[in-house]
Enzyme design. Structure first.
Site, mmCIF file in Angstrom:
data_model
loop_
_atom_site.group_PDB
_atom_site.id
_atom_site.type_symbol
_atom_site.label_atom_id
_atom_site.label_comp_id
_atom_site.label_asym_id
_atom_site.label_seq_id
_atom_site.Cartn_x
_atom_site.Cartn_y
_atom_site.Cartn_z
ATOM 1 N N GLU A 18 -4.108 -10.435 -0.267
ATOM 2 C CA GLU A 18 -5.006 -10.433 0.893
ATOM 3 C C GLU A 18 -6.398 -10.763 0.383
ATOM 4 O OE1 GLU A 18 -4.760 -6.741 3.178
ATOM 5 O OE2 GLU A 18 -2.610 -6.654 2.822
ATOM 6 N N GLU A 30 0.804 -1.224 0.000
ATOM 7 C CA GLU A 30 0.000 0.000 0.000
ATOM 8 C C GLU A 30 0.837 1.274 0.000
ATOM 9 O OE1 GLU A 30 -4.195 -1.495 1.642
ATOM 10 O OE2 GLU A 30 -2.819 -0.905 3.219
HETATM 11 C C1 GAL Z 1 -5.360 -4.007 3.661
HETATM 12 C C2 GAL Z 1 -3.997 -3.767 4.252
HETATM 13 C C3 GAL Z 1 -3.799 -4.475 5.559
HETATM 14 C C4 GAL Z 1 -4.991 -4.258 6.436
HETATM 15 C C5 GAL Z 1 -6.209 -4.775 5.763
HETATM 16 C C6 GAL Z 1 -7.471 -4.539 6.542
HETATM 17 O O1 GAL Z 1 -5.724 -2.954 2.878
HETATM 18 O O2 GAL Z 1 -2.981 -4.134 3.372
HETATM 19 O O3 GAL Z 1 -2.644 -3.980 6.142
HETATM 20 O O4 GAL Z 1 -5.139 -2.910 6.668
HETATM 21 O O5 GAL Z 1 -6.399 -4.095 4.566
HETATM 22 O O6 GAL Z 1 -7.467 -5.122 7.774
HETATM 23 MG MG MG Z 2 -2.540 0.001 5.066
#
Ligand code: GAL
Ligand code: MG
Length: 974
Positions: free
Chosen positions: A504, A434
């Protein structure tokens, strides 16, 4: 005199990533090192250049001061995207807590003539090093070690004062803006070690699945020119491989050797090599020795080598030539007692648990994790996406192209690669998280590709689902939280150019991870999709003493187990340390509780990842398949279990066939299926046959299941009698303290709240529906009650018909939801029982919690649990404890009194001590007061969970349409 390190003001100088720091390397220095862990003198200054001279307290190393009493004025603070201070990069706030750590060090007398090195495991966020008041060095990157050569400032046999100053906020904070608690301090071990002046400066090992072994050593001599006649030898599994006596000539020819740097190269091939994979983590012990001209050993470095290949072919990521599925999770270095500091035992326990629940991969979100983690991943078998410590979330678009930060990006990525490249578990390098996408990413990717062409590079900001992408910084398309349909469309587009592995997905905040099984059904059936990394491993709840609001501390008093805290304690999340800028419970989004208790989703995952699966085919009967990539089934043992609706359970040992990966075979059943007994399910309980490093023999691995026979229709026989209702048309029953009424509301889950779904429900007034009885009619023994439930945006008509039947009461219900109520939480019945009966036995899915879109891992069978164990204590109380597909349940007291409920169809049921409103009102689990009786919900329909707190909501089939819903149940007294 001003201190030169302070005069530089390195906390506001992004160009300064280090000064006096040694190059990162992969030589293992733990053996023979002098640990400096323990209590250090400590002072917390308000600003970095405040004079030191106040009162010393003490702080434990390794540890964040934010978690210790020495840091009572500077507690942990949680923010997700936003920075906790207003200054723009590269500035830091005027108030900038700075920890001064000091201690005496006695330099061993036998280190005379040796090169003496200080290693600081991690310092958050700027480290300044002084010895006896003399400046030694500076380092940044809160998650990588820094080494400094102290040979010229200390003397063997003498005592020195070592001062490590750690500045909390800096230019670097802007690129360490990860979604986690802000801490500060020396969070990993500190040690001193000594080497011969002639030493191994680095060792680079590459081992391929063909047995090819390539060892490159960088050698230095602290005294200056390298002497003639040194050499390097390598020993693999106790056998001397080869010695490189050719280095001088080779290096001279290449003109690559100067007078102070030498390289030695060893090339060999290991015959019949046992290859490394997550399923078969075969490691070979390698010892690399540097010899002085007289043959004696000057330096030694030990490694564990795994022979394996990683490559991308077309749009597939291949491990040893196989397109492996990536069943990953994102893992932070986190512990509820120590924050950022994690012990070897804790890391091992983390990884063992992941292995037991079917995971084969970790992304080290969002920085290089503790070095021991990689050793454990090598040993236990987990693929690692190693991620650099770069996240500039709040100022993303500015920083990735800001020339002042270029050095920091390349520094962080390259140092990670230099540290971790010998680990077979590391299969992909990640440029960070990010931080938008800029020139610095291309620069870092370029460095990695040149330096380590053996692994792919990934970065979400450079390749999401953009199949027309022309950028180059990512070899893998690694979006986050992309909906299943988008991933499938991407793979079917004909324009996919690289593997799609979500960095993710499936956000595990609270009661979540709906549609995980649908996700995997798509992955396994769609070429081009290979899996992803669940967000995330652990809830970052900090164990907090309620009396003074402080972290409970290292000792662990206040830990309790099963996900809950001991009395007087709670799991703190954002805002609980008095912070005004914070992001609340968004920090609690793991598949395990802070104390590592598994959440129910883990059983879902375990089943989705099952190495053995069964199907029931019309002609062949039961067909069993090996769903692994590299292994046979000989490490597993099985047991058949036949569950009949009438309560019978038959078991017999299962003979697992000898199948290679991907193969299937028909298997005979060791018992006759009884002709009667109603609905019948066949379960294969698969266990570990022999002790594994991550599981003792007997550990359950998966429980695949097939239905052999559907339910038989049963009719309740009406009998003479009357069912009593009161003036409001409410059922009067000796075992019920609250009569059955209509329920459309659930205590909002984190997904319901953050996805905006609960806000809609509140607008419609579903949380405050007002019931009014409209008519009560008596027709023979049958009593019909018509009622209305009025909300702000409409009225729900509800009818209950009570009929006396043999042994009890049959209740037929019908609810008509107006068009506006098109997506409610549940449509069903709620009632409350007298205290006493608190053992639930049920025939349905279980034993763990399950919901309509998270029920693939809960086999149908006969289950029993005390009511208090049915509830899952999610950190922020919410809907919890549900069981999907329940056909029948009994709630009984030890004296066998109680009630039993028969449902017309498999339904969602929950039995807890809490009303939905109790859960809605509480912010922490310790605020809940259990009711003496039970609150029972049986739902005609229950909305799926989805993952809308960060990502897609549940899909349409799991939502509840408006219109008429009907359900029936029969209540009997035991
Ligand atoms: C993503 C991010 C993580 C965390 C997650 C939400 O955008 O990379 O670090 O923030 O969302 O829990
Ligand atoms: Mg973040």
């Amino acid at each position: 005199m001003t201190d030169p390190l302070l005069a530089l003001r390195p906390w506001e100088a992004p160009e300064v990533t280090s000064w006096g720091r040694l190059a990162m390397n992969a030589v293992d220095r733990r053996a023979g090192a002098l640990s400096l862990d323990g209590d250090w003198r400590f002072q917390l200054l308000p600003v970095p250049d405040a004079p030191v001279g106040g009162v010393w307290s003490s702080a434990y190393v390794p540890g964040a001061w934010t978690m210790q009493s020495a840091g009572a004025d500077d507690p942990p603070q949680y923010t997700n995207v936003r920075m906790p201070f207003a200054e723009f990069p590269p500035r830091s706030p005027a108030a900038n807590p700075t920890g001064v750590y000091e201690r005496e060090v006695d330099i061993p007398a036998d280190w005379s003539g040796r090169r003496i090195v200080l290693q600081v495991g991690a310092a958050e966020s700027v480290l300044l090093v002084h010895v006896d008041g003399r400046p030694v060095g500076i380092s940044k990157d809160s998650h990588l070690a820094a080494e400094f050569d102290l040979s010229s400032v200390v003397r063997a046999g003498e005592r020195s004062v070592l001062r490590l100053t750690v500045v909390k906020w800096s230019d670097a904070s802007h690129i360490e803006d990860q979604d986690q608690w802000w801490h500060a301090g020396l969070t990993r071990p500190v040690l001193l070690y000594a080497t011969d002046p002639l030493h191994l400066a680095d060792v680079d090992v590459r081992a391929g699945r063909d047995g090819g072994l390539r060892i490159d050593c960088r050698v230095r001599d602290a005294r200056g020119a390298l002497p003639d006649g040194w050499c390097v030898s390598a020993e693999l599994e106790g056998e001397l491989l080869t010695q490189d006596r050719e280095f001088d000539r080779v290096n001279a020819e290449d003109e690559r050797v100067s007078d102070f740097l030498g390289e030695a190269r060893i090339r060999t091939t290991v015959p019949e090599v046992r290859t490394w994979s997550a399923e078969t983590p075969e490691l070979y012990d390698l010892t690399v020795r540097l010899h002085r001209p007289d043959g004696t050993v000057a330096d030694t470095s030990r490694h564990r080598v795994g022979f394996r290949d990683v490559e991308i072919v077309g749009r597939d990521l291949l491990l040893n030539g196989e397109r492996v599925f990536v069943r990953g999770v994102n893992r932070h270095d986190f512990h509820p007692l120590t924050g950022r500091t994690v012990s070897y035992e804790d890391m091992r326990a983390d990884l063992v648990l992941l292995k037991r629940f079917g995971f084969n991969a970790i992304r080290t979100a969002h920085y290089p994790n503790d070095p021991a983690l990689y050793d454990l991943a090598d040993e236990l078998g987990l693929y690692v996406v190693d991620e650099a410590d770069i996240e500039s979330h709040d100022h993303a678009h500015e920083i990735a192209d800001d020339p002042r930060y270029l050095n920091a990006f390349v520094d962080r990525v390259s140092r990670m690669v230099l540290r971790d490249r010998n680990h077979p578990s590391v299969v992909i390098w990640s440029l960070g998280n990010e931080s938008d996408y800029g020139a610095h990413h291309d620069a870092a990717a370029g460095w990695v590709r040149r330096h380590d062409p053996t692994r792919p590079v990934q970065y979400e900001g450079a390749a999401k689902l953009d199949w027309a992408a022309t950028d180059d910084a990512s070899d893998i398309a690694c979006p986050m939280y992309a909906p299943i349909e988008d991933c499938v469309a991407h793979a079917l587009s004909g324009r996919q150019t690289r593997p799609l592995i979500q960095c993710e997905y499936s956000h595990a905040m609270g009661n979540s991870n709906g549609t995980l099984a649908d996700h995997w059904a798509a992955v396994e059936s769609t070429p081009g999709l290979q899996g992803g990394f669940i967000w995330e491993f652990r809830d970052h709840g900090i164990l907090q003493r309620v009396s003074d609001g402080r972290p409970a501390g290292r000792a662990g008093a206040g830990l309790y187990g099963n996900g809950v805290t001991a009395p007087g304690h709670r799991w703190a999340y954002g805002g609980d340390f008095g912070e005004t800028i914070h992001d609340g419970a968004f920090i609690a989004d793991g598949v395990v509780f802070p104390d590592r208790t598994p959440k129910p989703v883990l059983y879902e995952h375990r089943e989705i990842a099952a190495p053995v699966r069964i199907e029931c085919h019309r002609h062949e009967g039961i067909v069993l398949g090996n769903h692994q990539h590299f292994r046979g089934l000989d490490w597993l043992a099985g047991e058949w279990e036949l569950s009949l609706a009438d309560g019978r359970v038959l078991t017999a040992p299962a003979e697992l066939p000898d199948l290679r990966p991907g193969e299937t075979a028909a298997v005979p059943l060791p018992f006759e299926v009884p002709r009667t007994g109603g609905e019948t399910w066949l379960t294969l309980r698969v266990r570990v046959a022999e002790d594994q490093p991550w599981a003792p023999r007997g550990t359950e691995v998966c429980v695949p299941q097939v239905r052999l026979r559907g339910p038989s229709v049963s009719w309740d026989v009406p009998v003479d009698g009357v069912v009593r209702v009161d003036d409001d048309g409410l059922l009067v029953h000796p075992l019920l303290t609250a009569a059955p009424t209509l329920s459309l509301w659930r205590a909002p889950t984190d997904n319901d709240e953050l996805g905006g779904i609960a806000a809609r429900w509140r607008d419609w007034g579903l949380d405050t529906l007002v019931r009014k009885v409209v008519a009560v009619r008596q027709d023979g023994g049958r009593t019909t009650v018509d009622a209305q439930y009025a909300g702000a945006a409409g009225v729900v008509r509800h009818r209950q018909t009570f009929t006396p039947v043999e042994g009890g009461i049959r209740v037929d219900e019908e609810a008509e939801l107006p068009e506006d109520f098109h997506d409610v939480a549940r449509v069903g019945t709620v009632f409350e029982t007298v205290p006493g009966p608190d053992l639930l036995e049920w025939f349905g899915q279980g034993p763990w919690e399950s919901y309509p879109d998270r029920s693939a891992g809960a086999p149908v069978g006969h289950h029993a649990l005390p009511v208090d164990e049915l509830f899952t204590p999610y950190l922020r109380p919410q809907e919890s404890g549900g069981r999907h597909g329940v056909r029948r349940f009994t709630l009984s007291a030890p004296d066998a009194t109680g009630l039993t409920v028969e449902l017309d169809e498999p339904r969602q049921v929950s039995v807890t001590r809490f009303r939905a409103e109790d859960l809605t009102a509480a912010a922490h689990h310790d605020e809940l007061v259990p009711r003496p009786g039970c609150v029972v919900h049986l739902d005609a329909v229950h909305r799926g969970l989805g993952t809308a707190s960060c990502g897609p909501d549940t899909s349409l089939p799991y939502r509840i349409p408006a219109g008429v819903h009907r359900w029936s149940w029969t209540l009997r007294v035991l």
